[in-house]
Design an enzyme around this catalytic site. Structure first.
Site, short mmCIF file in Angstrom:
data_model
loop_
_atom_site.label_atom_id
_atom_site.label_comp_id
_atom_site.label_asym_id
_atom_site.label_seq_id
_atom_site.Cartn_x
_atom_site.Cartn_y
_atom_site.Cartn_z
N ASN A 169 0.83 -1.19 0.00
CA ASN A 169 0.00 0.00 0.00
C ASN A 169 0.87 1.24 0.00
O ASN A 169 1.59 1.50 0.96
CB ASN A 169 -0.89 -0.03 1.24
CG ASN A 169 -1.94 1.05 1.21
OD1 ASN A 169 -1.86 1.96 0.38
ND2 ASN A 169 -2.90 0.97 2.08
N CYS A 170 0.80 1.99 -1.05
CA CYS A 170 1.58 3.21 -1.12
C CYS A 170 0.66 4.43 -1.02
O CYS A 170 0.95 5.49 -1.57
CB CYS A 170 2.39 3.24 -2.41
SG CYS A 170 3.48 1.83 -2.53
N ALA A 171 -0.47 4.24 -0.36
CA ALA A 171 -1.38 5.36 -0.15
C ALA A 171 -0.75 6.35 0.82
O ALA A 171 0.35 6.15 1.30
CB ALA A 171 -2.71 4.86 0.39
#
Lengths: 132, 428
Positions: B241-243
């Protein structure tokens, strides 16, 4: 592809994907949310969350929202609550800056936002397909 | 089940001819590690850099932060499904490099990646600034699609972390900590009087840069499920997850999940920690409802009195958070919610995109809209221009003096929704 839903978007990348009920609007995300809010008032149900992807509505220029194909006789309470909260949330974030962040991106970054929005909606459809 | 963490404190990382761990110094052979990573033919080249606490160094853009671990004994291997096979982990001994991390860097999409400052005001917002950090800079082969690029960088980070901790095998740790967890039948007999508590770990699974893996499996489309807390500490949950960097759950947060660790430490004393449920965060509202209903079903089957739930990300996951809260409370299970907020620079706006009246016990980990000016650093690992295009930054973020004006949402882990950091909001 034949869809049993309305696909409301301001993401131009969606136009290349052949959705049969694609509705493209040249609006910013907040205006698109407000448009969807009116559709929910008219009886359409939200199928996807209007704030998908953990990308703030003042940051992403693009949003795709799936709505039910038909309008119910009565408003869907859950859809109405979620879209109203999303509009309020977006309005607060748009007020953070004189010029919201989403207006500042270069073309390469805009393309990346389009790809991520598309990926999210394709994933939503993939999971929905798995459950048929 | 019993898992012992053998903790080795890392005082420094240095590059050397051969990789080893001696007297608290981790020596890394760039050549050997690069060869290991480049077994993945999607990598064109790789380089490494080191950032140390107190240095005038900024790392940007960061995708994931990982704590180096490697199993000394027990079944399976760290990061099952990626480094290890899919065999069960969470038992035996695991060697852990404390005060040390891997931070993966590299452009995949042009936004959503974080900053770590090793000194100055930015360093106050996370624990990573107090660690010795190895940064693999991974350059993919030309024309790699973004999904494969993301997977390549993710796996390279995990392999780097395992490689680093492997240097400590058969060595004596500085300290050890042992966690124990029984079967449900055993704990029911041992602690019949203690309140029974389950932890619900919300995991995101919405597409590119928004995914989580358990034993290597993307959690998209899963029914809510149960996992042993010791398995989580052994790297069974991986972030893809690179949010928003301020409140994404990086792999290091899963490995050190502070809610799991606190519940384990209090287990059998103040409460009975029944286990961990995974509730996924989908984009579809029907999936959100299904996940929340089914998680509450599992809690009912387990017969718990209380539930603690942590969120990942912001915006739509608040609906998952609130549905879980509502459905559990309806079944008579008390809930505590752990989150963060975006409530404007003055903190006056409502900070969550969804709420429910049942959510009357909520812990916040800070306001991502808080504004901070980060002075220029002598050295940048990565690409400082990307601050213009990451969450919390904008086109005017770089001042004439080289300082950065950003929201703390841009700083890795600043508002971690598992409570890994020390931010809090005071009610006035």
């Amino acid at each position: 592809m034949g869809n049993s839903f309305r696909c409301v978007t301001n993401n131009p990348l969606l136009k290349e994907r052949g959705f049969s009920r694609l509705e493209y609007y040249d609006l910013d995300v907040l205006s698109l949310l407000k448009f969807v809010g009116e559709e929910v008032k008219a009886g359409y149900r939200l199928l996807t969350h209007p704030l998908t992807g953990s990308i703030r509505p003042d940051i992403t220029p693009y949003k795709t929202i799936l709505l039910s194909a038909g309008a119910g006789a009565e408003r869907d309470f859950d859809s109405q609550s979620i879209i109203e909260n999303a509009i309020r949330y977006a309005e607060d974030l748009y007020r953070l800056r004189r010029v919201p962040i989403y207006k500042r991106w270069d073309s390469m970054t805009k393309k990346d936002f389009q790809i991520v929005d598309l990926s999210i909606i394709e994933r939503a459809l993939e999971v929905a397909q798995m459950n048929r | 089940m019993k898992l012992t963490l053998n903790k080795f404190h890392v005082k420094d990382i240095q590059f050397a001819e051969a990789s080893s761990f001696e007297n608290g110094v981790l020596y890394i052979s760039k050549k050997e590690l690069a060869e290991y990573l480049m077994e993945d033919t999607n990598i064109e080249s790789v380089d490494f850099d080191v950032a140390r606490p107190g240095e005038s160094v900024r790392i940007i853009p960061i995708k994931d932060v990982i704590q180096p671990r490697y199993k000394q004994s027990g079944t399976g291997q760290i990061f099952p499904g990626f480094v290890g096979d899919v065999e069960t982990v969470g038992n035996g001994e695991t060697n852990v490099l404390e005060d040390c991390a891997v931070a993966t860097s590299g452009k995949i999409v042009a936004f959503q990646e974080g900053i770590i400052d090793m000194s100055g005001p930015g360093a106050e917002f996370n624990s990573f600034s107090k660690m010795n950090i190895l940064v693999p800079l991974i350059y993919p082969v030309e024309g790699l699609d973004k999904h494969t690029h993301e997977a390549t960088v993710r796996v390279a980070g995990l392999k780097t972390a395992a490689y680093m901790a492997k240097t400590t095998l058969e060595q004596k740790p500085d300290e050890t900590e042992t966690f124990e967890h029984e079967t449900i039948f055993e704990m029911a007999q041992k602690y019949p009087e203690l309140p029974k508590v389950v932890y619900v770990d919300m995991v995101q699974c919405q597409g590119l840069m928004h995914d989580t893996y358990v034993y290597g499996l993307n959690v998209k489309g899963i029914l809510s499920t149960m996992i042993g807390p010791l398995e989580v500490l052994d790297g069974a949950i991986i972030s893809g997850n690179c949010a928003a960097p301020g409140h994404k759950n990086a792999t290091i947060h899963h490995e050190n999940n502070p809610i799991i660790e606190s519940l384990l430490r209090r287990h059998g004393k103040e409460l009975c920690f029944v286990g961990v449920l995974l509730s996924n965060e989908s984009a579809m509202l029907r999936e959100k409802k299904r996940a929340a209903y089914y998680t509450s079903n599992l809690s009912s089957l387990l017969g718990v009195d209380g539930m603690i739930i942590s969120e990942e990300g912001g915006g739509n996951p608040e609906t998952d958070l609130m549905l879980n809260c509502k459905f559990h409370e309806k079944k008579g299970i008390k809930t505590v919610l752990v989150t963060d907020e975006y409530c404007g620079r003055d903190g006056a706006s409502q900070g969550l995109a969804d709420v429910t009246p049942e959510a009357d016990a909520v812990v916040t980990n800070g306001n991502g809209n808080q504004f901070v000016v980060l002075p220029k650093m002598d050295k940048v690992i990565g690409d400082v221009d990307t601050v213009r295009i990451i969450t919390g930054g904008n086109a005017d973020s770089i001042g004439e003096d080289g300082s950065l004006s950003v929201e703390i949402a841009a700083i890795m882990g600043s508002c971690c929704e598992m409570g890994y950091e020390h931010m809090m909001t005071r009610l006035r």
